[in-house]
Design a protein around this motif. Sequence first.
Motif, PDB file in Angstrom:
ATOM      1  N   ALA A  14      33.715  -8.222  14.932  1.00  0.00           N
ATOM      2  CA  ALA A  14      32.410  -8.844  14.722  1.00  0.00           C
ATOM      3  C   ALA A  14      31.292  -7.816  14.800  1.00  0.00           C
ATOM      4  CB  ALA A  14      32.193  -9.951  15.753  1.00  0.00           C
ATOM      5  N   LYS A  15      31.386  -6.890  15.754  1.00  0.00           N
ATOM      6  CA  LYS A  15      30.363  -5.851  15.885  1.00  0.00           C
ATOM      7  C   LYS A  15      30.398  -4.902  14.693  1.00  0.00           C
ATOM      8  CE  LYS A  15      29.908  -5.797  20.937  1.00  0.00           C
ATOM      9  NZ  LYS A  15      30.792  -6.918  21.275  1.00  0.00           N
ATOM     10  N   ALA A  16      31.615  -4.563  14.227  1.00  0.00           N
ATOM     11  CA  ALA A  16      31.721  -3.673  13.071  1.00  0.00           C
ATOM     12  C   ALA A  16      31.146  -4.330  11.821  1.00  0.00           C
ATOM     13  CB  ALA A  16      33.182  -3.287  12.845  1.00  0.00           C
ATOM     14  N   THR A  17      31.396  -5.617  11.658  1.00  0.00           N
ATOM     15  CA  THR A  17      30.843  -6.343  10.510  1.00  0.00           C
ATOM     16  C   THR A  17      29.321  -6.387  10.587  1.00  0.00           C
ATOM     17  OG1 THR A  17      32.833  -7.714  10.311  1.00  0.00           O
ATOM     18  CG2 THR A  17      30.807  -8.559   9.311  1.00  0.00           C
ATOM     19  N   THR A  73      38.554 -13.283  12.256  1.00  0.00           N
ATOM     20  CA  THR A  73      38.379 -12.345  13.368  1.00  0.00           C
ATOM     21  C   THR A  73      37.451 -11.182  13.019  1.00  0.00           C
ATOM     22  OG1 THR A  73      40.386 -11.153  12.695  1.00  0.00           O
ATOM     23  CG2 THR A  73      40.638 -12.871  14.361  1.00  0.00           C
ATOM     24  N   GLY A  74      36.913 -11.190  11.796  1.00  0.00           N
ATOM     25  CA  GLY A  74      35.966 -10.153  11.399  1.00  0.00           C
ATOM     26  C   GLY A  74      36.588  -8.782  11.277  1.00  0.00           C
ATOM     27  N   GLU A  75      37.885  -8.714  10.914  1.00  0.00           N
ATOM     28  CA  GLU A  75      38.579  -7.433  10.899  1.00  0.00           C
ATOM     29  C   GLU A  75      38.610  -6.761   9.534  1.00  0.00           C
ATOM     30  OE1 GLU A  75      42.096  -6.811  13.570  1.00  0.00           O
ATOM     31  OE2 GLU A  75      42.035  -9.004  13.666  1.00  0.00           O
ATOM     32  N   TRP A  76      37.852  -7.258   8.567  1.00  0.00           N
ATOM     33  CA  TRP A  76      37.851  -6.584   7.270  1.00  0.00           C
ATOM     34  C   TRP A  76      37.350  -5.147   7.354  1.00  0.00           C
ATOM     35  CZ3 TRP A  76      41.050  -7.649   3.823  1.00  0.00           C
ATOM     36  CH2 TRP A  76      41.421  -8.949   3.512  1.00  0.00           C
ATOM     37  N   PRO A  77      36.291  -4.836   8.120  1.00  0.00           N
ATOM     38  CA  PRO A  77      35.903  -3.427   8.237  1.00  0.00           C
ATOM     39  C   PRO A  77      37.025  -2.557   8.783  1.00  0.00           C
ATOM     40  CG  PRO A  77      34.132  -4.832   9.006  1.00  0.00           C
ATOM     41  CD  PRO A  77      35.323  -5.726   8.808  1.00  0.00           C
ATOM     42  N   LEU A  78      37.750  -3.061   9.785  1.00  0.00           N
ATOM     43  CA  LEU A  78      38.851  -2.293  10.358  1.00  0.00           C
ATOM     44  C   LEU A  78      39.958  -2.099   9.324  1.00  0.00           C
ATOM     45  CD1 LEU A  78      40.188  -0.980  12.842  1.00  0.00           C
ATOM     46  CD2 LEU A  78      41.131  -3.235  13.399  1.00  0.00           C
ATOM     47  N   PHE A  79      40.362  -3.179   8.665  1.00  0.00           N
ATOM     48  CA  PHE A  79      41.442  -3.094   7.671  1.00  0.00           C
ATOM     49  C   PHE A  79      41.092  -2.110   6.563  1.00  0.00           C
ATOM     50  CE2 PHE A  79      43.162  -4.378   3.577  1.00  0.00           C
ATOM     51  CZ  PHE A  79      44.527  -4.374   3.840  1.00  0.00           C
ATOM     52  N   LEU A  80      39.899  -2.246   5.992  1.00  0.00           N
ATOM     53  CA  LEU A  80      39.508  -1.398   4.863  1.00  0.00           C
ATOM     54  C   LEU A  80      39.346   0.060   5.281  1.00  0.00           C
ATOM     55  CD1 LEU A  80      36.956  -3.844   3.237  1.00  0.00           C
ATOM     56  CD2 LEU A  80      39.175  -3.183   2.283  1.00  0.00           C
ATOM     57  N   ASP A  81      38.752   0.288   6.455  1.00  0.00           N
ATOM     58  CA  ASP A  81      38.524   1.668   6.895  1.00  0.00           C
ATOM     59  C   ASP A  81      39.820   2.358   7.299  1.00  0.00           C
ATOM     60  OD1 ASP A  81      35.883   1.232   6.406  1.00  0.00           O
ATOM     61  OD2 ASP A  81      35.263   1.112   8.491  1.00  0.00           O
ATOM     62  N   GLY A 105      35.051   5.557   9.264  1.00  0.00           N
ATOM     63  CA  GLY A 105      35.581   4.579  10.204  1.00  0.00           C
ATOM     64  C   GLY A 105      34.570   3.484  10.493  1.00  0.00           C
ATOM     65  N   PRO A 106      34.968   2.475  11.277  1.00  0.00           N
ATOM     66  CA  PRO A 106      34.108   1.310  11.484  1.00  0.00           C
ATOM     67  C   PRO A 106      33.133   1.397  12.651  1.00  0.00           C
ATOM     68  CG  PRO A 106      36.256   0.895  12.414  1.00  0.00           C
ATOM     69  CD  PRO A 106      36.323   2.276  11.811  1.00  0.00           C
ATOM     70  N   TYR A 107      33.121   2.510  13.409  1.00  0.00           N
ATOM     71  CA  TYR A 107      32.391   2.522  14.673  1.00  0.00           C
ATOM     72  C   TYR A 107      31.172   3.436  14.694  1.00  0.00           C
ATOM     73  CZ  TYR A 107      36.658   0.189  16.217  1.00  0.00           C
ATOM     74  OH  TYR A 107      37.711  -0.676  16.352  1.00  0.00           O
ATOM     75  N   TYR A 108      30.637   3.765  13.536  1.00  0.00           N
ATOM     76  CA  TYR A 108      29.417   4.569  13.493  1.00  0.00           C
ATOM     77  C   TYR A 108      28.201   3.706  13.814  1.00  0.00           C
ATOM     78  CZ  TYR A 108      25.432   7.060  11.445  1.00  0.00           C
ATOM     79  OH  TYR A 108      24.203   7.652  11.239  1.00  0.00           O
ATOM     80  N   VAL A 109      27.287   4.272  14.585  1.00  0.00           N
ATOM     81  CA  VAL A 109      26.003   3.623  14.889  1.00  0.00           C
ATOM     82  C   VAL A 109      24.902   4.647  14.627  1.00  0.00           C
ATOM     83  CG1 VAL A 109      24.582   2.481  16.624  1.00  0.00           C
ATOM     84  CG2 VAL A 109      27.076   2.187  16.668  1.00  0.00           C
TER      85      VAL A 109
END
Length: 282
Positions: A14-17, A73-81, A105-109
């Motif tokens: 959810a946070k990555a999305t 579960t909002g995991e599309w960013p994780l799956f795609l990255d 990756g999905p965790y850049y801020v």
Amino acid sequence: MSVETQATAADSGAKATERFRANKSFTSEVTTERVNKLASRAIKALVDTVVEEKVTYEEYNALKAWLIQVGETGEWPLFLDVWIEHAVEEVANENRESSKGTIEGPYYVPNSPVQQTPGTLPMREDEPGTPLVLHGKVTSVDGNPLTGAKVEIWHADDLGFYSQFAPGIPEWNLRGTILTDDEGRYEIHTVQPAPYQIPTDGACGKLIDAAGWHAWRPAHLHLKVSAENHQLITTQLYFQAGEHLTDDIASAVKPELILDPQDVTDGSGREVGYDFVLATVN
């Protein structure tokens, strides 16, 4: 169990999305012809797989249920990255004259705290992990040093968790932006991260388990290096002799990105150098 280790795939997803929607620009410049071509090829690849592998209705329904769960579960960013981005990065940078890049990756801020070099990343007083100093130089392809270049860096902690994507970690822990000096040099004080598993308690974890794969990424530092009138490099730096360099689940490791840190003589940690070369904007 610490609060940090209670991070879930759904919360991280959810946070990555949310971050993706806030930080990435969407464009309507893709032509109808291009969308038609790409979508048609992707659909055909799936249809061909169904036909060639004689996919059953049981398998088809399992796929539908899994796709629905990825969205829930909002995991599309994780799956795609994890499974797709490495190919997009290779295509995007195949002709670039600069240092090697790899996936974001999905965790850049964005907008991490800025410091002049030398800088120390924000961390807890009892931050676990071996102290690490990363230093080097940022230049253009002609060898000229780039003063005031931005070296953005972020990485997981010694337990494999990222600040802002797991509970109980200070907001900017192990995240920062270091500005190069007049000679293009930078020096960053942090801790060496450990290998970690991507979240496995959600839909992506179910795929990994069902396929008999592993969920590990090698220890790595994420970086974005940029300077005025030069092309941004997004990359990751890994560690020689580290685990999973040859079987990274995200297929993101490149030989040019592997570091060989050495112990500091006074026993205070490890240090390693790495230089970045940026191409000019055309």
